[in-house]
Scaffold this motif. Structure first.
Motif, PDB file in Angstrom:
ATOM      1  N   PHE A  70       0.519  -1.468   0.390  1.00  0.00           N
ATOM      2  CA  PHE A  70      -0.278  -0.133  -0.227  1.00  0.00           C
ATOM      3  C   PHE A  70       0.628   1.415  -0.532  1.00  0.00           C
ATOM      4  CE2 PHE A  70      -2.549  -3.175   3.402  1.00  0.00           C
ATOM      5  CZ  PHE A  70      -3.169  -3.519   1.812  1.00  0.00           C
ATOM      6  N   GLN A  82      -6.465  -1.358   5.546  1.00  0.00           N
ATOM      7  CA  GLN A  82      -7.173  -2.043   4.087  1.00  0.00           C
ATOM      8  C   GLN A  82      -6.784  -3.344   4.961  1.00  0.00           C
ATOM      9  OE1 GLN A  82      -7.211  -1.036   0.822  1.00  0.00           O
ATOM     10  NE2 GLN A  82      -7.929   0.739   1.766  1.00  0.00           N
ATOM     11  N   ASP A 439     -13.420   2.815   1.146  1.00  0.00           N
ATOM     12  CA  ASP A 439     -11.980   2.306   0.520  1.00  0.00           C
ATOM     13  C   ASP A 439     -11.014   2.547  -0.430  1.00  0.00           C
ATOM     14  OD1 ASP A 439     -11.449   0.721   3.339  1.00  0.00           O
ATOM     15  OD2 ASP A 439     -13.512  -0.459   2.729  1.00  0.00           O
TER      16      ASP A 439
END
Length: 449
Positions: A70, A82, A439
């Motif tokens: 990420f 996440q 998200d």
């Protein structure tokens, strides 16, 4: 100036990340903590630094894993969101913000302390406002300018530290040559492992900075390659530097009994080894450390707010915007600068107590994220992959649990109150769980090895 279309501008290379991280760690912290830790460990500061370096490397390795998956400005906030849960991610980011928020305040306080000692007639608020105005303007101008200035100031600090070591060696030779090659600072019959670990828990805060570079992922060229390398390099270089400098200081002063001021031991040692001239140079290095660390901490805090604002968990119109020309989150930078003005109403010990809670929370959850993400992938579990993705982060969690155990009651209470405020805000934003937090999608590149 090149337009950035409202996005963070990619301009940083590996060397920029390393200098940013070292600036965040502030090389001069080895001097600020020496007297206190030397007394705590009965003259074994280098041993405590070795323990800290080994322990921190486990967490640094976990950060390097997660930033590859990420590559976002959100750091621990994004990884938790996440990997585990968006609401839990918010709370981790909220808690970690204590660390990012109060470090600029501590730098302002240290600047006031150092400058007021030289210019006692100048009102303290001038130094506080001056340092925060300087770091705010430089951070607004762009990360490339900020990091370049940081590089110069870090090099100056390292130069002053090198002169400090040379003068210390000279003093040892004139006092007792045998102390130059003594192994006692690392281990002796008088050493207690419990006090060494206690000293290590104090020194862990010296390593804050290896994780801060993850907030620059969206401004780094080839972030999946350069940010992980930068994280490990910062932890290793910082550890080697701290161990080396503290060894020679400990060799010259095996005990704190000869020091008049334990908390202000380093200026006293600087005067002892180099006279008034070197003490002045040493003070200049300390002020450079405050400026460079102030730049780094303010920049990191602004990026964390940007990531949370972009996701909509903070007001997006304010926190989620990037200036189209400068490529920096100007509102966030100014916001952090204004909040840091609270340093005028705090003392150093109170401000420092806020940092521990947030830092250890972020470290713990990043290690946990590596483990959870690994098992989510359902890859073939080899001995190597289990060592790397389970055992290593578990050791990181264990060390952070020990640090939690050593937190002062006041820091725990303040931290828990801050978490409670975050929970209340989260309930408000999600309307009692009726609204789901957004998200972000990332390309998953975790190899499982």
């Amino acid at each position: 100036m090149e337009a950035t279309n409202g996005k963070l501008k990619r301009s940083l290379k590996l060397r920029h990340l390393v200098f940013f991280g070292l600036a965040y760690m502030a090389p001069f912290t080895v001097f600020d903590t020496f007297g206190i830790v030397s007394e705590e460990t009965s003259g074994h500061v280098p041993a405590a630094y070795i323990l800290t370096t080994i322990a921190i490397l486990f967490t640094a390795f976990s950060y390097s894993k997660m930033v590859t998956i990420f590559p976002s400005a959100g750091s621990a906030y994004t990884y938790t969101k996440q990997t585990l849960n968006s609401k839990l991610g918010f709370l981790v980011g909220w808690t970690a913000f204590l660390d990012y928020l109060f470090l600029p305040m501590i730098n302002a306080l240290l600047t006031v302390i150092y400058c007021s000692s030289v210019f006692p007639d100048v009102p303290p608020w001038i130094w506080c406002v001056g340092i925060l105005l300087l770091t705010t303007v430089m951070n607004i101008a762009g990360m490339k300018i900020s990091v370049s200035a940081n590089s110069v100031m870090v090099l100056f600090q390292l130069l002053v530290a090198a002169i400090f070591v040379v003068l210390t060696i000279r003093a040892i030779i004139h006092t007792d040559t045998a102390n130059l090659f003594t192994f006692n600072p690392f281990y002796s019959e008088q050493m207690s492992w419990s006090t060494a670990f206690t000293g290590a828990s104090i020194l862990a805060l010296s390593f804050l900075g290896f994780d801060a570079v993850t907030t620059l992922s969206e401004e780094t060229i080839e972030p999946k390659k350069n940010v992980p390398r930068g994280i490990i390099l910062i932890a290793l270089v910082g550890g080697l530097y701290f161990i080396t400098v503290s060894y020679f200081m400990q060799a010259l002063f095996p005990s704190t009994e000869t020091l008049q001021n334990i908390e202000g031991a380093s200026p006293e040692i600087a005067l002892h080894i180099g006279g008034m001239l070197f003490q002045s140079v040493f003070l200049a290095g300390a002020i450079a450390a405050c400026i460079s660390n102030g730049l780094a901490t303010q920049a990191s805090a602004a990026r964390l707010l940007y990531a949370m604002g972009r996701d909509g968990v903070l007001p997006k119109k304010l926190f989620g915007n990037v200036h189209p020309r400068y490529g920096t989150p100007i509102f966030n930078i100014v916001f952090i600068g204004i909040l840091a003005m609270l340093a005028l109403f705090l003392d150093l010990e109170t401000a420092a107590s806020f940092i521990n809670f947030g830092a250890f929370t972020a470290f713990t959850f990043v290690n946990l994220c590596v483990i959870v993400y690994y098992f989510k992938q359902k890859n073939t579990h080899t001995v190597k992959s289990i060592l790397v993705n389970v055992i290593s982060p578990l050791l990181g969690i264990s060390f952070n649990a020990y640090l939690w155990y050593n937190l002062e009651v006041g820091a725990l209470i303040i931290g828990l109150i801050w978490v409670a405020i975050g929970i209340a805000y989260l309930i408000y934003v999600t309307k009692w769980a009726k609204v789901t937090l957004p998200d972000l999608e990332f390309e998953e590149t975790f190899s499982g090895s």
